[in-house]
Design an enzyme around this catalytic site. Structure first.
Site, mmCIF file in Angstrom:
data_model
loop_
_atom_site.group_PDB
_atom_site.id
_atom_site.type_symbol
_atom_site.label_atom_id
_atom_site.label_comp_id
_atom_site.label_asym_id
_atom_site.label_seq_id
_atom_site.Cartn_x
_atom_site.Cartn_y
_atom_site.Cartn_z
ATOM 1 C CG HIS A 198 82.130 97.765 106.864
ATOM 2 N ND1 HIS A 198 82.000 96.870 105.730
ATOM 3 C CD2 HIS A 198 81.317 97.019 107.805
ATOM 4 C CE1 HIS A 198 81.452 96.463 105.784
ATOM 5 N NE2 HIS A 198 80.162 96.156 107.004
ATOM 6 C CG HIS A 257 75.566 90.534 113.284
ATOM 7 N ND1 HIS A 257 74.905 90.579 111.831
ATOM 8 C CD2 HIS A 257 75.658 91.757 112.941
ATOM 9 C CE1 HIS A 257 74.753 91.648 111.493
ATOM 10 N NE2 HIS A 257 75.357 92.302 111.838
ATOM 11 C CE LYS A 269 76.603 93.277 103.297
ATOM 12 N NZ LYS A 269 75.374 93.938 104.173
ATOM 13 C CG HIS A 316 74.347 98.032 102.956
ATOM 14 N ND1 HIS A 316 74.648 98.445 103.060
ATOM 15 C CD2 HIS A 316 73.753 97.144 103.426
ATOM 16 C CE1 HIS A 316 75.906 98.168 103.368
ATOM 17 N NE2 HIS A 316 74.955 97.427 104.369
ATOM 18 C CG ASP A 354 72.956 87.403 111.579
ATOM 19 O OD1 ASP A 354 71.883 87.837 110.286
ATOM 20 O OD2 ASP A 354 74.109 87.599 111.893
#
Length: 422
Positions: free
Chosen positions: A196, A105, A180, A170, A69
């Site tokens: 997470h 997002h 990912k 990361h 993205d």
């Protein structure tokens, strides 16, 4: 001698005595020898652990090509055209859907897609933007952690799933890229938040540059297999975001090869842990808010002795970067109390930004943080249990007063691109 630390579009400077340890990655040494497309094409001609993409496309009615993205500096114009070409070379009639991996997002806008892919591809191809809340979703079953893998139904129903991406260090997944594209890229919000969770973030293997034994990576890699991600093209970019290397093929094997390549340039051995660590988030746009600055601080913490003073330079042109992030840190009694509260949160009740303030609280529990930012950030920085400083010189003077004249000093110009070998 004078050191320069990235800060916004400029630098913070400091005259510092000799004897400090300079810790830098070698990414700036990577130069794009050929054009990015040529590097990608060469990788696709010799895929790792996989047939060529055209062979995978043969006999398939449809394919989903997952693309990054607007938040990722992936040079898609050097990757996507070749992937589309290969898919159609293997099967001219294959139906291709390009799925934008937004994770949690906001949706990528049409204008951002044109900037990323070019007008020709955007006007010609079928492109869908994933939405973790409203896209049709399919439950593919439990991950090793017990969390459910719920993915975009386009992926679940596709005969062939492939993706593009890029690899960089990361701060809790070890490296970006590869798996990912699936998790968090095209999953439901619940699946992303579960990945997470507090227990995973707390794990000593959930760190920069660590893949083996990392529970976050373990679920991500399993998700890639369960979603039948068959082939990736991932690139490594230099600081100018130019392609310097590419890795194509099996989503796990090719990704691991790319991580091993990048580690040679990002990993450094430190002589001894420091009492004062100076770093940055790499300047603009990566230091646009306090939320993002946690990434640079994690590297500083890795280089620090117990009770060290950490100095982070981040302009924060866009402010804090998240209401829940600010609220958790400003309203808690202290970092220890906040960590105790977070650790009681079950996996399936993880909330947005929890991981970010968990990591910062963990740092604050052990270290004193001086935060160099624009003046408007002073009140917020202090409220979040850090100490605001108007300049690097002022922060360093305070750190010296705190740690003493004999304090060992480490300087990390860019904390985002460095991995301290443990």
């Amino acid at each position: 001698m004078e050191i320069k630390i990235p800060y916004g579009k400029t630098f913070q400077t400091l005259s510092i005595e000799e004897g400090f340890e300079l810790l830098e990655s070698k990414i700036q040494e990577l130069e794009a020898g050929a054009d990015g497309g040529a590097i990608v094409r060469a990788a696709m001609d010799s895929p790792i652990g996989s047939p060529k993409l055209r062979e995978l496309a043969a006999g398939k009615k449809n394919a989903v090509l997952i693309i990054s993205d607007h938040t990722r500096p992936v040079p898609s114009k050097d990757i996507v055209p070749f992937m589309l070409e290969e898919l159609r070379a293997g099967n001219p009639d294959i139906e291709i859907t390009m799925l934008v991996a937004t994770g949690c997002h906001r949706g990528t806008t049409p204008e951002e897609l044109v900037h990323k892919l070019g007008e020709d591809i955007v006007s010609r191809e079928h492109i869908v933007v994933h939405d973790c809340d409203s896209s049709p979703l399919t439950d593919l079953g439990p991950l090793p952690s017990g969390a459910r893998l719920v993915v975009n139904s386009l992926v679940a129903q596709a005969e062939l799933v492939v993706s593009e991406g890029f690899i960089e260090p990361h701060f809790f997944a070890g490296y970006s890229g590869g798996r990912k594209s699936i998790l968090p890229g095209v999953c439901s919000r619940v699946t992303v938040l579960g990945n997470h969770c507090a227990a995973f973030i707390d794990d000593p293997k959930a760190r920069m540059g660590v893949i083996d034994g990392n529970p976050i990576n373990r679920d991500m890699e399993r998700a890639a297999r369960m979603a039948k991600l068959a082939y990736i093209v991932n690139v490594v970019v230099n600081e100018a975001h130019e392609v310097v290397a590419a890795f194509a093929g099996d989503p796990i094997e090719a990704h691991h090869a790319g991580c091993a390549y990048l580690a040679r340039y990002c990993e450094v051995e430190q002589k001894q842990k420091a009492d004062i660590v100076i770093t940055s988030n790499g300047g603009a746009p990566l230091d646009q808010n306090a939320y993002q600055a946690v990434k640079g601080l994690t590297t500083a913490a890795d280089a620090a002795a117990d009770g060290a003073a950490l100095i982070i330079c981040a302009e924060c042109a866009d402010g804090i970067g998240g209401d829940s992030f600010y609220k958790a840190l400003s309203e808690c009694a202290g970092p220890t109390e906040l960590l105790e509260e977070i650790r009681r949160v079950p996996m399936d009740e993880t909330v947005p930004d929890q991981w970010q303030y968990q990591i910062l609280a963990r740092i604050l529990e052990k270290h004193h943080v001086y935060f160099v930012a624009r003046k408007e950030m002073e009140e917020a920085v202090n409220a979040m249990k850090m100490e605001y400083a108007p300049s690097l010189e002022e922060a360093y003077a305070r750190a010296r007063a705190l740690k003493g004249a004999s304090a060992r000093v480490a300087v990390i110009p860019n904390g985002v691109s460095l991995i301290i070998k443990q």
